[in-house]
Design a protein around this motif. Sequence first.
Motif, PDB file in Angstrom:
ATOM      1  N   VAL A  30      59.429 -71.970 -37.230  1.00  0.00           N
ATOM      2  CA  VAL A  30      59.213 -71.191 -36.200  1.00  0.00           C
ATOM      3  C   VAL A  30      59.457 -71.683 -34.917  1.00  0.00           C
ATOM      4  CG1 VAL A  30      56.992 -69.975 -35.375  1.00  0.00           C
ATOM      5  CG2 VAL A  30      57.173 -70.477 -37.715  1.00  0.00           C
TER       6      VAL A  30
ATOM      7  N   LEU B 124      55.259 -74.984 -42.628  1.00  0.00           N
ATOM      8  CA  LEU B 124      56.348 -74.705 -41.702  1.00  0.00           C
ATOM      9  C   LEU B 124      56.692 -75.828 -40.594  1.00  0.00           C
ATOM     10  CD1 LEU B 124      54.575 -71.348 -40.738  1.00  0.00           C
ATOM     11  CD2 LEU B 124      56.682 -71.434 -42.007  1.00  0.00           C
TER      12      LEU B 124
ATOM     13  N   PHE C 296      65.113 -67.064 -36.088  1.00  0.00           N
ATOM     14  CA  PHE C 296      64.190 -67.775 -37.020  1.00  0.00           C
ATOM     15  C   PHE C 296      63.056 -66.927 -36.877  1.00  0.00           C
ATOM     16  CE2 PHE C 296      66.972 -71.190 -35.059  1.00  0.00           C
ATOM     17  CZ  PHE C 296      67.465 -71.959 -36.188  1.00  0.00           C
ATOM     18  N   ASN C 297      61.828 -67.427 -37.511  1.00  0.00           N
ATOM     19  CA  ASN C 297      60.385 -66.760 -36.889  1.00  0.00           C
ATOM     20  C   ASN C 297      60.187 -67.151 -35.368  1.00  0.00           C
ATOM     21  OD1 ASN C 297      59.549 -66.061 -40.002  1.00  0.00           O
ATOM     22  ND2 ASN C 297      60.127 -68.090 -40.185  1.00  0.00           N
TER      23      ASN C 297
ATOM     24  N   LYS D 295      65.795 -71.651 -42.260  1.00  0.00           N
ATOM     25  CA  LYS D 295      65.430 -70.438 -41.293  1.00  0.00           C
ATOM     26  C   LYS D 295      64.135 -69.938 -41.563  1.00  0.00           C
ATOM     27  CE  LYS D 295      70.074 -68.888 -40.252  1.00  0.00           C
ATOM     28  NZ  LYS D 295      70.898 -67.700 -40.107  1.00  0.00           N
ATOM     29  N   ASP D 296      64.048 -69.669 -42.856  1.00  0.00           N
ATOM     30  CA  ASP D 296      62.682 -68.636 -43.087  1.00  0.00           C
ATOM     31  C   ASP D 296      61.651 -69.569 -43.003  1.00  0.00           C
ATOM     32  OD1 ASP D 296      64.101 -66.569 -43.520  1.00  0.00           O
ATOM     33  OD2 ASP D 296      64.158 -66.874 -46.068  1.00  0.00           O
ATOM     34  N   ARG D 297      61.610 -70.961 -42.944  1.00  0.00           N
ATOM     35  CA  ARG D 297      60.584 -71.785 -42.796  1.00  0.00           C
ATOM     36  C   ARG D 297      60.474 -72.479 -41.548  1.00  0.00           C
ATOM     37  NH1 ARG D 297      56.274 -70.859 -45.322  1.00  0.00           N
ATOM     38  NH2 ARG D 297      55.726 -72.992 -45.541  1.00  0.00           N
TER      39      ARG D 297
END
Lengths: 377, 272
Positions: free
Chosen positions: B46, B87, B63-64, B42-44
């Motif tokens: 977008v 990403l 997510f982002n 999730k952190d990576r």
Amino acid sequence: MSGKDVFYQGNEACAEGALYAGCRFFAGYPITPSTEVAEFLARRLPTVGGAFIQMEDEIAAMAAIIGASLVGKKSLTSTSGPGFSLKMENLGFACLTEVPCVIVNVMRGGPSTGLPTGPSQSDVMQARWGTHGDHPAIALAPDSVQEIFTETVRAFNISERLRTPVILLTDEIIGHMRERITIPPEGELEIWERPRPTVPPDQYKPYDISEGIIPPMADFGSGYRYHVTGLNHDETGFPTNNPSLVQPEEERLMAKVTENLDLIQKYEYFEKPKARIGIVSFGSSARSSRAAIRMAEEEGIKVDFLRLITLWPFPTDAAVQMADKVDMIIVPEMNLGQMIEEVQRSIAGKAETVGVNRVDGDPITPTQILDRIREVA
Amino acid sequence: MAFNYAEYIRPGKLPHIWCPGCAHGTVMKSIIRAIDRVGLEKDRTVIVSGIGCASRMPGYVDFNTLHTTHGRSLPFSTGVKLADPGLNVIAVAGDGDALAIGGNHFIHTCRRNIDITLIVFNNNIYGMTGGQFSPTTPHGKLASTTPYGNPDYAFDVVELAMGAGASYVSRSTAYHAIPLERQIADGINHKGFSVIDALCTCPTTYGRRNKLGSAVDMIGWFKDNTVGIKAAGKLPPEKVEGKILTGVFRKEEKPEYCDEYAKIIEKTGGRS
């Protein structure tokens, strides 16, 4: 440690200044007379591990630099008149979402395709009000190749610290003119970074202003998952149309500029004893103004000179200082009278004003300004 | 065990803004399952969108997320991806967003072959503004701005993407939610620009005006009017005539933009 002397074109100095400031991403689209900024960075950015991309249009270039900035890269685009018009919508997006980025507009004659190879200063008001809606605006206008370098660095610094786009307004003359400049050694000019969050991700709110009006900004991909939208939003970044949240949000965007005038505003005031005439000018017209003032002095006419380096937010106090002293303020600018209106607004009738205006693709000459000085002396 | 969507939905952000009967939720669920299937961090990851009904989707997922300007999801995505090629970038767009105002970005992102996955929520109409014809509204159909029938002709998203050079191109529908999920996962795994044409429905502003029946009827129409491209080759021509082809139309390995740029950085002695 001394710097490195180079013989640079203004556009090259801009690109070099961007690298010095830590710019690592450029997206652009070819347009005269700004293309050399892109060409220089196409060569140089990969050598420092940055990225250059030529996009399919001006709009895409503006979008790409905002995307890159959200990942944490200092980002730049360069353009001229028609391209500047195309960037306006996404410029507003960067204002509202508070994404730092720098836009260089090497001004050329307009409107429309106008005079692609001719100099102009006719985007002064577009730099202030070009994108729709109320929004903050910062525009810097250097007048030499050396100053293009230092003002580009300053543009990045201000943009990062205040989390807002900064426009560098140059023009075809200083963009293409070559001068010897000194690239300062690393560390000589201060480089600022955007505020980044110190709280853990689960406590992060992207527009939290409890610590001050510039909220810390997390890089996408760094573990702080959040939402960015061009809709009006609350402190969590999600859309809101709650009037009690929207009004303060919009006012805060403006306050970021108005509460940091010392950081942004820069000008030079050259005073002559007992002068009754003043000149306010900027960019390449300031060079002609300087020459005209020397010529007038040889004829025994004393003229004060206010050279604006920051155009927006307009240095009102400096204009008032001049108006309190002189009877007549001359405003030479390569347009049909844009900055003069801001001078008039600022001085509120404390002095007379008259323009020296030219939009035919040739620079305003010192003689033209001297003629006006003689007329009003 | 039922799929746990809660892991990917932001707390407190539902209900969504989509009308009852809208198929966008089905496509969103296929995207979520595809992300889970691929195992993206999730952190990576977008998720980027433009403007319109489909473009509201990123607000709901954890997510982002980046909700940009109309038509510009792909150039924003390009900036994100090139600035940090590590990403995972997924773009979502409606048909008007992707192909009209964003049409130039669409073809050039196909040509550039940057590793982004685009899901077009293709419901043949501008829904958010109340039912104006879009670049995928069929000829002759009614919309609020084609009250006498649409004089324009529609884009075929698959043909457009293939002609522009996208290296992964597929089509599925909101009826075929599981194949759609597989295609999205495939597109995410594919190194290069992937276009997934996700046919979906707008009963409120398109179906009603064109008398296409209920929301369920409209979804059912996909079942009866699509043929998988593999099956199509084995069927007699009359069984394929007039049907919409679905499936993976192209999956081609070719050098990806960020990889190519990394070579330039290496060649010039830069450090990335």
